[in-house]
Design a protein around this motif. Structure first.
Motif, mmCIF file in Angstrom:
data_model
loop_
_atom_site.group_PDB
_atom_site.id
_atom_site.type_symbol
_atom_site.label_atom_id
_atom_site.label_comp_id
_atom_site.label_asym_id
_atom_site.label_seq_id
_atom_site.Cartn_x
_atom_site.Cartn_y
_atom_site.Cartn_z
ATOM 1 N N TYR A 89 0.879 -1.171 0.000
ATOM 2 C CA TYR A 89 0.000 0.000 0.000
ATOM 3 C C TYR A 89 0.913 1.218 0.000
ATOM 4 O O TYR A 89 1.477 1.586 1.033
ATOM 5 N N GLY A 124 -7.681 1.774 -2.729
ATOM 6 C CA GLY A 124 -9.002 2.062 -3.255
ATOM 7 C C GLY A 124 -8.921 2.596 -4.675
ATOM 8 O O GLY A 124 -7.848 2.654 -5.286
ATOM 9 N N HIS A 125 -10.084 3.008 -5.208
ATOM 10 C CA HIS A 125 -10.119 3.543 -6.569
ATOM 11 C C HIS A 125 -9.192 4.752 -6.717
ATOM 12 O O HIS A 125 -8.563 4.944 -7.760
ATOM 13 N N GLY A 126 -9.098 5.565 -5.653
ATOM 14 C CA GLY A 126 -8.272 6.760 -5.710
ATOM 15 C C GLY A 126 -6.782 6.489 -5.719
ATOM 16 O O GLY A 126 -5.980 7.393 -5.973
ATOM 17 N N ASP A 127 -6.400 5.241 -5.453
ATOM 18 C CA ASP A 127 -4.977 4.878 -5.423
ATOM 19 C C ASP A 127 -4.496 4.279 -6.738
ATOM 20 O O ASP A 127 -3.292 4.071 -6.916
ATOM 21 N N TYR A 128 -5.424 4.003 -7.637
ATOM 22 C CA TYR A 128 -5.070 3.272 -8.855
ATOM 23 C C TYR A 128 -4.038 4.028 -9.690
ATOM 24 O O TYR A 128 -3.036 3.459 -10.121
ATOM 25 N N ASN A 145 -1.497 -4.048 -10.405
ATOM 26 C CA ASN A 145 -2.225 -2.976 -9.743
ATOM 27 C C ASN A 145 -3.661 -3.452 -9.522
ATOM 28 O O ASN A 145 -4.443 -3.546 -10.460
ATOM 29 N N ALA A 147 -5.719 -2.026 -7.128
ATOM 30 C CA ALA A 147 -6.427 -0.999 -6.365
ATOM 31 C C ALA A 147 -7.839 -0.805 -6.906
ATOM 32 O O ALA A 147 -8.050 -0.713 -8.113
ATOM 33 N N GLY A 148 -8.808 -0.757 -6.007
ATOM 34 C CA GLY A 148 -10.194 -0.550 -6.388
ATOM 35 C C GLY A 148 -10.937 -1.806 -6.777
ATOM 36 O O GLY A 148 -12.120 -1.743 -7.131
ATOM 37 N N ASN A 149 -10.281 -2.947 -6.714
ATOM 38 C CA ASN A 149 -10.900 -4.203 -7.151
ATOM 39 C C ASN A 149 -11.727 -4.889 -6.069
ATOM 40 O O ASN A 149 -12.503 -5.790 -6.379
ATOM 41 N N SER A 151 -14.027 -4.949 -2.209
ATOM 42 C CA SER A 151 -14.754 -4.320 -1.110
ATOM 43 C C SER A 151 -13.902 -4.432 0.150
ATOM 44 O O SER A 151 -12.800 -4.989 0.121
ATOM 45 N N SER A 155 -11.119 -7.104 0.558
ATOM 46 C CA SER A 155 -9.729 -6.717 0.818
ATOM 47 C C SER A 155 -9.127 -7.551 1.936
ATOM 48 O O SER A 155 -7.975 -7.980 1.864
#
Length: 221
Positions: A89, A124-128, A145, A147-149, A151, A155
Motif C-alpha cells: 500500500y 481504493g479507486h483513488g490509489d489506482y 495494480n 487498487a479498487g478491485n 470491497s 480486501s
C-alpha cells in the motif's frame, strides 16, 4: 447497560470541525489536569503529559508490544522454492504519510532480486493512478495494480492470502492485522507511538525519531 464497565479509554480523532477542535482543546488542556488531580489517573506518573496519558493508560491496562517486535517472523523467506505474494500500500490520503516513490522502487527491486515475488499494489479507486505511476518506473512482469478491485471484506480476504504486507499508515494495515498477515508498516510521528500502530506479533512498525514528533499537524514537510 447491564454489564459492569471497568475501564473506558477515549482516543480522539483529529477534529473535523471547529466545534470538534474546541472540544478536544477543552478536554486536553482543562479537563485532564482536573481528572488527574482527583485521582482517576492516579497510577500515571506526574511526568506524563496530557497528550501521552491515553496511550500510557492503553499500554498499562492492555500490555500490547507496540515497540519493534523481536519475535517477528524472520523465517518468512526461508524457502526459495515458491513464489511469495507481497502486497504493498504505497499511497495515502495524507501526503505526509507517503513514503517516497523512489524508496518503494528501490525496495521492490531489492526484494525482486532476493526471492521469487509476485507484487500486488493495493488500495481504493483513488490509489489506482498512483500505483500505475509506480509500475511505470519498474520494468517487471510480476507486479499488478489491484487498487479498487475489492470491497472491505474482499480486501481482508485478499490480504489473508498474502505472505507479507508493506504499507504506509492506513486501513490496509489494520485489515491485514485481522487475518494475522505479516506486516511492515511505515508510520509517521504525527501521533505518539502506539496510537495507530498495527497490533499483533506479526506486525513491525518503522518510524523516524524526529525532533518535531507528535505535532498533530494534518500535513507536514
Amino acid at each position: 447497560r447491564d454489564q459492569h464497565i471497568d475501564l473506558i479509554i477515549y482516543l480522539p480523532f483529529s477534529p473535523a470541525t471547529l466545534i470538534g477542535g474546541l472540544k478536544k482543546y477543552a478536554l486536553t488542556f482543562f479537563m485532564f489536569p482536573l481528572i488527574k488531580k482527583i485521582g482517576f489517573f492516579s497510577k500515571i506518573p506526574a511526568s506524563v503529559s496530557q497528550y501521552e496519558a491515553p496511550y500510557f493508560a492503553l499500554k498499562r491496562y492492555f500490555p500490547i508490544p507496540f515497540e519493534f517486535h523481536s519475535n517477528y517472523n524472520s523465517k518468512l523467506f526461508d524457502s526459495t522454492d515458491r513464489i511469495f505474494n507481497i502486497a504493498l500500500y504505497v499511497n495515502s490520503q495524507l501526503d505526509m504519510k507517503i513514503w517516497p516513490l523512489e524508496n518503494y522502487i528501490q525496495l521492490i527491486m531489492l526484494l525482486n532480486n532476493a526471492v521469487q515475488c509476485q507484487f500486488h499494489l493495493i488500495g481504493g479507486h483513488g490509489d489506482y493512478e498512483y500505483n500505475q505511476n509506480l509500475i511505470e518506473h519498474l520494468d517487471l512482469p510480476n507486479i499488478k495494480n489491484v487498487a479498487g478491485n475489492f470491497s472491505i471484506s474482499g480486501s481482508i480476504e485478499f490480504l489473508d492470502g498474502m505472505d507479507l504486507l508493506i504499507a504506509n499508515d492506513g486501513s490496509p494495515v489494520h485489515m491485514a492485522t485481522l487475518v494475522n498477515t505479516p506486516i511492515v508498516s511505515l508510520m509517521t510521528y504525527k501521533e505518539p507511538l502506539g496510537a495507530w500502530d498495527p497490533i499483533g506479533n506479526n506486525a513491525v512498525s518503522i518510524r523516524a525519531n524526529v525532533d518535531c514528533k507528535e505535532c498533530y499537524l494534518r500535513n507536514c514537510d
